[in-house]
Design a protein around this motif. Structure first.
Motif, PDB file in Angstrom:
ATOM      1  N   CYS A  37      -7.721 -35.921 116.887  1.00  0.00           N
ATOM      2  CA  CYS A  37      -6.327 -35.908 116.445  1.00  0.00           C
ATOM      3  C   CYS A  37      -6.231 -35.632 114.942  1.00  0.00           C
ATOM      4  N   MET A  38      -7.077 -36.273 114.153  1.00  0.00           N
ATOM      5  CA  MET A  38      -7.053 -36.064 112.700  1.00  0.00           C
ATOM      6  C   MET A  38      -7.396 -34.617 112.355  1.00  0.00           C
ATOM      7  N   ILE A  39      -8.414 -34.076 113.003  1.00  0.00           N
ATOM      8  CA  ILE A  39      -8.811 -32.689 112.728  1.00  0.00           C
ATOM      9  C   ILE A  39      -7.686 -31.735 113.116  1.00  0.00           C
ATOM     10  N   GLN A  40      -7.012 -32.016 114.221  1.00  0.00           N
ATOM     11  CA  GLN A  40      -5.877 -31.187 114.630  1.00  0.00           C
ATOM     12  C   GLN A  40      -4.759 -31.235 113.588  1.00  0.00           C
ATOM     13  N   ASN A  41      -4.469 -32.418 113.100  1.00  0.00           N
ATOM     14  CA  ASN A  41      -3.420 -32.566 112.089  1.00  0.00           C
ATOM     15  C   ASN A  41      -3.787 -31.846 110.794  1.00  0.00           C
ATOM     16  N   ILE A  42      -5.021 -31.998 110.368  1.00  0.00           N
ATOM     17  CA  ILE A  42      -5.474 -31.332 109.141  1.00  0.00           C
ATOM     18  C   ILE A  42      -5.398 -29.823 109.311  1.00  0.00           C
ATOM     19  N   SER A  43      -5.845 -29.339 110.458  1.00  0.00           N
ATOM     20  CA  SER A  43      -5.795 -27.914 110.755  1.00  0.00           C
ATOM     21  C   SER A  43      -4.374 -27.389 110.679  1.00  0.00           C
ATOM     22  N   GLU A  48      -0.273 -24.281 107.730  1.00  0.00           N
ATOM     23  CA  GLU A  48       1.078 -24.237 107.160  1.00  0.00           C
ATOM     24  C   GLU A  48       1.056 -24.195 105.631  1.00  0.00           C
ATOM     25  N   LYS A  49      -0.148 -24.150 105.064  1.00  0.00           N
ATOM     26  CA  LYS A  49      -0.348 -24.113 103.609  1.00  0.00           C
ATOM     27  C   LYS A  49       0.192 -25.360 102.913  1.00  0.00           C
ATOM     28  N   LYS A  50       0.121 -26.474 103.602  1.00  0.00           N
ATOM     29  CA  LYS A  50       0.515 -27.766 103.029  1.00  0.00           C
ATOM     30  C   LYS A  50      -0.761 -28.475 102.582  1.00  0.00           C
ATOM     31  N   TYR A  51      -1.372 -27.907 101.553  1.00  0.00           N
ATOM     32  CA  TYR A  51      -2.700 -28.331 101.137  1.00  0.00           C
ATOM     33  C   TYR A  51      -2.747 -29.764 100.616  1.00  0.00           C
ATOM     34  N   SER A  52      -1.737 -30.184  99.880  1.00  0.00           N
ATOM     35  CA  SER A  52      -1.747 -31.556  99.346  1.00  0.00           C
ATOM     36  C   SER A  52      -1.729 -32.575 100.478  1.00  0.00           C
ATOM     37  N   TYR A  53      -0.908 -32.311 101.486  1.00  0.00           N
ATOM     38  CA  TYR A  53      -0.869 -33.212 102.642  1.00  0.00           C
ATOM     39  C   TYR A  53      -2.183 -33.175 103.413  1.00  0.00           C
ATOM     40  N   ALA A  54      -2.766 -31.987 103.516  1.00  0.00           N
ATOM     41  CA  ALA A  54      -4.053 -31.855 104.221  1.00  0.00           C
ATOM     42  C   ALA A  54      -5.134 -32.646 103.495  1.00  0.00           C
ATOM     43  N   ILE A  55      -5.144 -32.594 102.174  1.00  0.00           N
ATOM     44  CA  ILE A  55      -6.123 -33.353 101.385  1.00  0.00           C
ATOM     45  C   ILE A  55      -5.913 -34.849 101.595  1.00  0.00           C
ATOM     46  N   ASP A  56      -4.662 -35.296 101.563  1.00  0.00           N
ATOM     47  CA  ASP A  56      -4.382 -36.720 101.780  1.00  0.00           C
ATOM     48  C   ASP A  56      -4.891 -37.176 103.146  1.00  0.00           C
ATOM     49  N   LEU A  58      -7.199 -35.679 104.979  1.00  0.00           N
ATOM     50  CA  LEU A  58      -8.663 -35.573 105.007  1.00  0.00           C
ATOM     51  C   LEU A  58      -9.293 -36.755 104.279  1.00  0.00           C
ATOM     52  N   ASN A  59      -8.683 -37.207 103.192  1.00  0.00           N
ATOM     53  CA  ASN A  59      -9.184 -38.398 102.500  1.00  0.00           C
ATOM     54  C   ASN A  59      -9.095 -39.626 103.404  1.00  0.00           C
ATOM     55  N   ALA A  60      -7.999 -39.744 104.148  1.00  0.00           N
ATOM     56  CA  ALA A  60      -7.855 -40.868 105.086  1.00  0.00           C
ATOM     57  C   ALA A  60      -8.906 -40.770 106.186  1.00  0.00           C
ATOM     58  N   TYR A  61      -9.144 -39.564 106.668  1.00  0.00           N
ATOM     59  CA  TYR A  61     -10.160 -39.350 107.703  1.00  0.00           C
ATOM     60  C   TYR A  61     -11.548 -39.707 107.171  1.00  0.00           C
ATOM     61  N   GLU A  62     -11.847 -39.267 105.951  1.00  0.00           N
ATOM     62  CA  GLU A  62     -13.146 -39.577 105.346  1.00  0.00           C
ATOM     63  C   GLU A  62     -13.315 -41.084 105.179  1.00  0.00           C
ATOM     64  N   GLU A  63     -12.266 -41.750 104.710  1.00  0.00           N
ATOM     65  CA  GLU A  63     -12.323 -43.204 104.540  1.00  0.00           C
ATOM     66  C   GLU A  63     -12.562 -43.893 105.887  1.00  0.00           C
ATOM     67  N   TRP A  64     -11.858 -43.443 106.923  1.00  0.00           N
ATOM     68  CA  TRP A  64     -12.052 -44.009 108.265  1.00  0.00           C
ATOM     69  C   TRP A  64     -13.484 -43.747 108.743  1.00  0.00           C
ATOM     70  N   PHE A  65     -13.958 -42.511 108.570  1.00  0.00           N
ATOM     71  CA  PHE A  65     -15.299 -42.136 109.020  1.00  0.00           C
ATOM     72  C   PHE A  65     -16.345 -43.036 108.376  1.00  0.00           C
ATOM     73  N   ARG A  66     -16.213 -43.229 107.067  1.00  0.00           N
ATOM     74  CA  ARG A  66     -17.179 -44.080 106.360  1.00  0.00           C
ATOM     75  C   ARG A  66     -17.045 -45.547 106.781  1.00  0.00           C
ATOM     76  N   SER A  67     -15.834 -45.983 107.121  1.00  0.00           N
ATOM     77  CA  SER A  67     -15.623 -47.372 107.547  1.00  0.00           C
ATOM     78  C   SER A  67     -16.276 -47.658 108.902  1.00  0.00           C
ATOM     79  N   GLN A  68     -16.555 -46.615 109.653  1.00  0.00           N
ATOM     80  CA  GLN A  68     -17.208 -46.774 110.945  1.00  0.00           C
ATOM     81  C   GLN A  68     -18.705 -47.039 110.791  1.00  0.00           C
ATOM     82  N   LYS A  69     -19.148 -47.078 109.532  1.00  0.00           N
ATOM     83  CA  LYS A  69     -20.553 -47.339 109.189  1.00  0.00           C
ATOM     84  C   LYS A  69     -21.499 -46.326 109.845  1.00  0.00           C
TER      85      LYS A  69
END
Length: 127
Positions: A37-43, A48-56, A58-69
């Motif tokens: 779902c996150m990858i779909q949203n980022i895509s 749509e060239k909404k890069y700032s939102y995509a970065i935000d 992706l940062n949330a996804y990265e934080e979640w990914f790292r939290s999964q240890k």
């Protein structure tokens, strides 16, 4: 130069497969569904060239990914490479270089020669 930029765009398209009907909220109960779902949203945001939102997101996804240890450095490096490409498209070249260098250090640690070469090529495009 144009060929290298096309390679970067192709890499982003592979990393973020385009799906137009991405959902806005991703329930995190099922980790595999959440990632998809996150990858779909980022895509969707990138297309749509909404890069700032995509970065935000992706940062949330990265934080979640790292939290999964999870210790899969290859996927963390992919996340960072994706972030670098989005920063590049956004025109934020300093942040793009920073993210590419972070991903490069992970690829070096993994001794992934193909990704090292690809990342160094991408760095040369940004600089």
């Amino acid at each position: 130069m144009i060929r290298i930029i096309k390679i970067m765009i192709f890499a982003v398209i592979i990393f973020f497969p385009f799906i137009s009907d991405a959902k806005e909220n991703c329930p995190s109960a099922d980790p595999y569904y959440y990632e998809d779902c996150m990858i779909q949203n980022i895509s969707s945001l990138v297309s749509e060239k909404k890069y700032s939102y995509a970065i935000d997101l992706l940062n949330a996804y990265e934080e979640w990914f790292r939290s999964q240890k999870r210790t899969d450095f290859k996927n963390v490096a992919k996340i960072l490479s994706g972030k670098a490409a989005i920063y590049y498209f956004k025109g934020d070249y300093n942040e793009s270089l920073k993210a590419y260098n972070e991903s490069l250090s992970l690829y070096v640690a993994e001794k992934n020669l193909d990704k090292i070469a690809e990342t160094k090529t991408n760095i040369s495009v940004v600089t």
